[in-house]
Every structure is written in C-alpha cells, then in structure tokens.
Write a protein that holds these residues in place. Structure first.
Motif, PDB file in Angstrom:
ATOM      1  N   TRP A 176       0.829  -1.207   0.000  1.00  0.00           N
ATOM      2  CA  TRP A 176       0.000   0.000   0.000  1.00  0.00           C
ATOM      3  C   TRP A 176       0.865   1.259   0.000  1.00  0.00           C
ATOM      4  O   TRP A 176       0.611   2.203  -0.752  1.00  0.00           O
ATOM      5  CB  TRP A 176      -0.932   0.020   1.213  1.00  0.00           C
ATOM      6  N   THR A 177       1.886   1.280   0.821  1.00  0.00           N
ATOM      7  CA  THR A 177       2.714   2.485   0.958  1.00  0.00           C
ATOM      8  C   THR A 177       3.536   2.741  -0.295  1.00  0.00           C
ATOM      9  O   THR A 177       3.699   3.895  -0.704  1.00  0.00           O
ATOM     10  CB  THR A 177       3.620   2.371   2.196  1.00  0.00           C
ATOM     11  N   SER A 178       3.995   1.702  -0.935  1.00  0.00           N
ATOM     12  CA  SER A 178       4.796   1.884  -2.146  1.00  0.00           C
ATOM     13  C   SER A 178       3.966   2.424  -3.309  1.00  0.00           C
ATOM     14  O   SER A 178       4.528   2.932  -4.278  1.00  0.00           O
ATOM     15  CB  SER A 178       5.495   0.583  -2.548  1.00  0.00           C
ATOM     16  N   ARG A 179       2.658   2.355  -3.194  1.00  0.00           N
ATOM     17  CA  ARG A 179       1.801   2.942  -4.231  1.00  0.00           C
ATOM     18  C   ARG A 179       1.673   4.454  -4.062  1.00  0.00           C
ATOM     19  O   ARG A 179       1.353   5.162  -5.003  1.00  0.00           O
ATOM     20  CB  ARG A 179       0.422   2.283  -4.217  1.00  0.00           C
ATOM     21  N   ILE A 180       1.959   4.951  -2.867  1.00  0.00           N
ATOM     22  CA  ILE A 180       2.021   6.399  -2.655  1.00  0.00           C
ATOM     23  C   ILE A 180       3.271   6.935  -3.327  1.00  0.00           C
ATOM     24  O   ILE A 180       3.245   7.927  -4.036  1.00  0.00           O
ATOM     25  CB  ILE A 180       2.027   6.730  -1.143  1.00  0.00           C
ATOM     26  N   ASP A 181       4.371   6.228  -3.090  1.00  0.00           N
ATOM     27  CA  ASP A 181       5.657   6.597  -3.673  1.00  0.00           C
ATOM     28  C   ASP A 181       6.539   5.361  -3.634  1.00  0.00           C
ATOM     29  O   ASP A 181       6.805   4.834  -2.553  1.00  0.00           O
ATOM     30  CB  ASP A 181       6.289   7.736  -2.868  1.00  0.00           C
ATOM     31  N   GLN A 182       6.979   4.901  -4.795  1.00  0.00           N
ATOM     32  CA  GLN A 182       7.831   3.714  -4.831  1.00  0.00           C
ATOM     33  C   GLN A 182       9.091   3.931  -4.000  1.00  0.00           C
ATOM     34  O   GLN A 182       9.635   2.994  -3.427  1.00  0.00           O
ATOM     35  CB  GLN A 182       8.222   3.348  -6.254  1.00  0.00           C
ATOM     36  N   LYS A 183       9.536   5.152  -3.880  1.00  0.00           N
ATOM     37  CA  LYS A 183      10.732   5.476  -3.097  1.00  0.00           C
ATOM     38  C   LYS A 183      10.342   5.704  -1.635  1.00  0.00           C
ATOM     39  O   LYS A 183      10.700   6.683  -1.013  1.00  0.00           O
ATOM     40  CB  LYS A 183      11.429   6.716  -3.672  1.00  0.00           C
ATOM     41  N   LEU A 184       9.577   4.765  -1.085  1.00  0.00           N
ATOM     42  CA  LEU A 184       8.967   4.963   0.227  1.00  0.00           C
ATOM     43  C   LEU A 184       9.943   5.190   1.356  1.00  0.00           C
ATOM     44  O   LEU A 184       9.597   5.823   2.352  1.00  0.00           O
ATOM     45  CB  LEU A 184       7.998   3.826   0.568  1.00  0.00           C
ATOM     46  N   PHE A 185      11.192   4.725   1.249  1.00  0.00           N
ATOM     47  CA  PHE A 185      12.160   4.970   2.323  1.00  0.00           C
ATOM     48  C   PHE A 185      12.809   6.351   2.204  1.00  0.00           C
ATOM     49  O   PHE A 185      13.556   6.755   3.095  1.00  0.00           O
ATOM     50  CB  PHE A 185      13.215   3.865   2.371  1.00  0.00           C
ATOM     51  N   GLN A 186      12.530   7.044   1.122  1.00  0.00           N
ATOM     52  CA  GLN A 186      12.842   8.465   0.966  1.00  0.00           C
ATOM     53  C   GLN A 186      14.315   8.806   1.209  1.00  0.00           C
ATOM     54  O   GLN A 186      14.648   9.824   1.803  1.00  0.00           O
ATOM     55  CB  GLN A 186      11.920   9.283   1.876  1.00  0.00           C
ATOM     56  N   ASN A 187      15.194   7.886   0.765  1.00  0.00           N
ATOM     57  CA  ASN A 187      16.643   8.073   0.861  1.00  0.00           C
ATOM     58  C   ASN A 187      17.141   8.206   2.298  1.00  0.00           C
ATOM     59  O   ASN A 187      18.158   8.849   2.553  1.00  0.00           O
ATOM     60  CB  ASN A 187      17.096   9.262   0.011  1.00  0.00           C
ATOM     61  N   LYS A 188      16.444   7.582   3.217  1.00  0.00           N
ATOM     62  CA  LYS A 188      16.833   7.600   4.633  1.00  0.00           C
ATOM     63  C   LYS A 188      17.853   6.502   4.901  1.00  0.00           C
ATOM     64  O   LYS A 188      17.804   5.427   4.291  1.00  0.00           O
ATOM     65  CB  LYS A 188      15.618   7.361   5.545  1.00  0.00           C
ATOM     66  N   PRO A 189      18.764   6.734   5.854  1.00  0.00           N
ATOM     67  CA  PRO A 189      19.640   5.648   6.283  1.00  0.00           C
ATOM     68  C   PRO A 189      18.808   4.575   6.991  1.00  0.00           C
ATOM     69  O   PRO A 189      17.958   4.901   7.828  1.00  0.00           O
ATOM     70  CB  PRO A 189      20.599   6.317   7.274  1.00  0.00           C
ATOM     71  N   VAL A 190      19.038   3.337   6.616  1.00  0.00           N
ATOM     72  CA  VAL A 190      18.261   2.219   7.153  1.00  0.00           C
ATOM     73  C   VAL A 190      19.218   1.143   7.672  1.00  0.00           C
ATOM     74  O   VAL A 190      20.186   0.788   7.009  1.00  0.00           O
ATOM     75  CB  VAL A 190      17.333   1.618   6.074  1.00  0.00           C
TER      76      VAL A 190
END
Length: 173
Positions: free
Chosen positions: A93-107
C-alpha cells in the motif's frame, strides 16, 4: 536524531521488535519511536481495492512516519522464507504512494528467529530490493538463535560479536 524502529511483523510479543528497539537505543542522542505495524492494518492490497479506496490514510500516515525519521531501524520476521503478510501488505500500500517509500533515509536492516537461520532469507530479500525503494542501507545483521543471544530480562544482546556488528553499523550513520 529521530529514529523510527519497528518489526516487520504483527506479532505483539515479537522478538524482532525487541531487537529493533535494542538496536535503535544504541544510537547516540536518539529519540526512538518504536512503531507497531498493527496500527497501520489495512485490507489486503490489490488493484481493485486501490481503485475503490485510493490511498488509505494509514498508508499515508506510515509514509509520513518514514519521512519524518532521520534513521529507520527495521527487524524482519520470516514466514516461510519471506516477509510476513502484515508487513508485505503495508509495504505494498505504501509503495503505491511513492515507490521510493524509504525516501533516501539511512536504514539498518535486521532479522532474527528462535532458530539458527536468524531469518537470513527475508533479510537478503529486503537488502536486495532496498535500492528500488530508496533505502540507504547502512548495514544488515541477522541474529541467529535469539533466545541464546538476547537477555530478555535486561533487553540486550549478550553475544559480543553481534553487539560489535551492530555498533559497527551504527558508526556508519
């Protein structure tokens, strides 16, 4: 530093939630938010539901939580070698808002299980797909045999090699 930590499982007593929380708390000057993905439960994703519902408020809220964080710590539970259904649904569901769902955050990506495999299969899958979803993976750590390596009473890892691995990843933040 705002650190968002969560387990990629809906289990209320998740060992992965304990590992994510422990790891997040090792980060200096961290304001840790321990998220429960049960708070973001939605109907099973499919294109028909997406047409009917649009982008659910819970998916938008989860996306916002990811965006508000400075660092994301995820610990993956493994169901039959893959993601849990609860996490996969939230992710879809979240990846349909934006495929780049982690938004270039350090993980920091973790996994654990009661057995010797440490949920390494799902961790490898998550790491392999991370670049497609804008996750800046700082490191991955699989913790095998959780109950042999973690002190539940004190909420900490007891295996010094694993502690060192986590601290090494944290220095990359």
């Amino acid at each position: 530093m705002k650190v968002l930590a969560f387990a990629a499982t809906s289990s209320k007593s998740s060992i992965n939630k304990q590992l994510a929380n422990y790891t997040a708390k090792q980060i200096n000057n961290a304001q840790v938010e321990l998220l429960d993905i049960n708070d973001y439960e939605m109907p099973l994703f499919n294109e028909d539901r997406e047409k009917e519902l649009g982008q659910p408020a819970r998916a938008k809220a989860f996306y916002q939580k990811l965006g508000d964080a400075d660092v994301i710590v995820i610990s993956f539970a493994e169901h039959n070698g893959s993601y849990t259904a609860a996490y996969k649904n939230l992710f879809d569901w979240t990846s349909r808002i934006d495929q780049k769902l982690f938004q270039n955050k350090p993980v920091i990506m973790l996994s654990t299980s009661p057995g010797p495999g440490g949920a390494a299969s799902v961790l490898a899958s998550a790491q392999a797909s991370a670049p497609f979803f804008a996750a800046e993976v700082k490191g991955t750590i699989s913790v095998p045999s959780f109950y042999d390596n973690f002190d539940l009473e004190n909420g900490q890892l007891t295996n010094q090699d694993l502690v060192d691995k986590i601290m090494n990843v944290i220095t990359k933040l």
